[in-house]
Design an enzyme around this catalytic site. Sequence first.
Site, short mmCIF file in Angstrom:
data_model
loop_
_atom_site.label_atom_id
_atom_site.label_comp_id
_atom_site.label_asym_id
_atom_site.label_seq_id
_atom_site.Cartn_x
_atom_site.Cartn_y
_atom_site.Cartn_z
N GLU A 508 -94.63 -21.85 -4.06
CA GLU A 508 -95.21 -22.64 -5.15
C GLU A 508 -96.67 -22.31 -5.46
O GLU A 508 -97.56 -23.15 -5.30
CB GLU A 508 -95.05 -24.13 -4.84
CG GLU A 508 -93.60 -24.55 -4.80
CD GLU A 508 -93.39 -26.05 -4.64
OE1 GLU A 508 -94.37 -26.76 -4.37
OE2 GLU A 508 -92.24 -26.49 -4.80
N GLU A 619 -85.87 -24.09 -3.95
CA GLU A 619 -85.87 -25.50 -3.59
C GLU A 619 -85.21 -26.32 -4.69
O GLU A 619 -85.49 -26.13 -5.87
CB GLU A 619 -87.29 -26.03 -3.38
CG GLU A 619 -87.99 -25.54 -2.15
CD GLU A 619 -89.34 -26.20 -1.96
OE1 GLU A 619 -89.58 -27.27 -2.58
OE2 GLU A 619 -90.15 -25.67 -1.19
#
Length: 693
Positions: A508, A619
């Site tokens: 991320e 995810e």
Amino acid sequence: MLVKTTVCTRNVLLSAALLAAAIGLSPIQLAHAATATVTTQQVIATARVNDFTGPEWLKGSWRKSAGLSIPATAANKAAFRKGAQVRTGDGQVRTIKVIYYSGAHMSLMLSGATLNASKNGHPKTVAALGTTSVANGKPPVSSSDQVSSTSAHSTAINNYTNNDWLNGVWRKSAGFSIPASNVNRSAFKVGSSVKLADGQLRKINAVYVSGKNMSVMLSGAALNGKLGHPNKLFSSNATAAPSEPTAPVVTPPSNNASSTPLTTALNAFNGGDFVNGVYNTSKFVGVSVKATAENKAAFHKGAKIRFFDGQVRTIKLIYHSGGNMTVMVDGGPINGKAVGYPRTLSVSSTGFSSTSPGVGDTPAAGNAVPEIPINLVGINLAGAEFGADVGLPGVYLKQYIYPGEADFKRYAERNLKLVRLPFRWERIQPRLNGELNSVELRRMLTTLDHAKKYNMQVILDMHNYYRYHGKMIGSNEVPVSAFADAWRRIAQKVASHPAVYGYGLMNEPHTTNGKWPTAALAAAKSIRSIDAEKWVVIAGDRWSSAFHWPSYNTQLVKDPWMRDPNNNLMFEAHLYFDKDYSGYYTNRYEKYDPMIGVVRAKPFVEWLNRYRLRGFIGEHGAPDFSPSAVVAMDNMLKYLGQHCIPSTYWAAGPWWGDYPLSLDVKSGKPRPQLPILQKHAANKSCGAVGPLR
């Protein structure tokens, strides 16, 4: 995703996460300066303030100091510059002190005190002031979505290439696909003329709007694809007759940027003639779906729909009623209990080449199973990234832990054999450009040995959010070369291990100031100097959000090396269903549309299709307290399976307590997410990671 327990990583990043959920900017504080005033300057451009509201933003106005967020269009970039003056919605004149760019947005940080969002935020505009003269006393054209009635307007042509499109040019007759912005809708209307890249003029015969795109159908013969992207299409005031005779209006082409069938949810209608959104009477059979723009474009007479059980029907009639539409089809009765809500159906104008198997099942008899099917569904085995909130590197078995053999055994038995393994850069390499920590490396290798024992595949995930000890990659403290060095050293130690499936460069990345593409390229090439075969997994900016992917990650593949299929690259996106895309699921009572996961995945999947790349959802997760989120996850995994895109669920592993997304909880109660994951893990119909064709 951001971990939510005291032993997890995300609590320290909560403020930044919520800000990034809006546009991905880093928090800043600016000294308040006196408000400037001007009396002689003219408005040279206006821009509408973005509609961002969250903990850090209110209607596009920065809560902590004076700042506004606007679209980062070319016109706005040219007009709104550091040092320039602007006039806010309530008439104040401020000076631009700093500008931050983040994907498709830009933040103007201004002099003076914090602004009143109700007076200056969305839907208000902000005006750029300058000394440019105003012709004939008329105000200049705004940089927002409007078009001059006296001057030509141009637009980019969509970069669509598939069976129906070539570079955004409709193959079957004369037509272009362009974005359906307000300015384009105003400029390109039936009866007006357009000028093509080669100078010829054509008349607009029809315009079809579908979602965010529109098809402009023209007079004359079919066009050469060379006139499409990257050329532009120009509106024209010319009164000259079209250069070619008028052609008949054709059936509107799809604007879905892909020949892939549209997947949509059925309405949850029961009673009267409906069972789970399926309509049955003695005279008609059909289904009820939402009357969205996308559905209106896809569902038309003669199109084919395919139900969850594989049966295909032809659309005969369509009735619209408010926000819904009833689609009547041919054939006999349909069992609403078997194929109705919450299941989905697919629609295609060109039909379906074969009946696809139900997702979660093995392929139907007669369909060939790939010789070596890939693992489409797996898990994040978390623990080694924990403890960042108490300082790094932390104490092993106190602040963090690696998953043990029992964890691998448990999920291997559940057929979840793809594992994303988060770890911390600071622990594996305590000093930049220094040797790897031998103790930490031994823990990682032992974990890989567990995976090997149970025939599992591991993606090593550097879980650092584009930072090392809080300093950004690409800064003076953490140069890009140090990031590449870390991955080179890791690859040297693990490349020969049979459990290693790929190298996840960074979890991320966010607020990278546009530097992530350079860092990703350097690290990927560094790994390739050691290991030429295993996947290099490249996450996206803006917390890797699948829904926001195209707006933030076009530069990620600017270098041709990143588009070369021989380099074995996978691009990693993350996807959650809650309102701010974060995965916190703070509203326990929120109800989720069954197709929200598909909607949020589509921008990423279509981006992969456009650039012919491979993808991975690193995810995704649904909380145990939300049945509607679990249904949305089911539909999303079906959609990903149709495109052969693997995914790993967040999360499993030790130390989770009773975290609602976890598959391993202290209470030991059954997890509602697990059967869904196992169902889709049984899909062995894909022999390669998609959607590269």
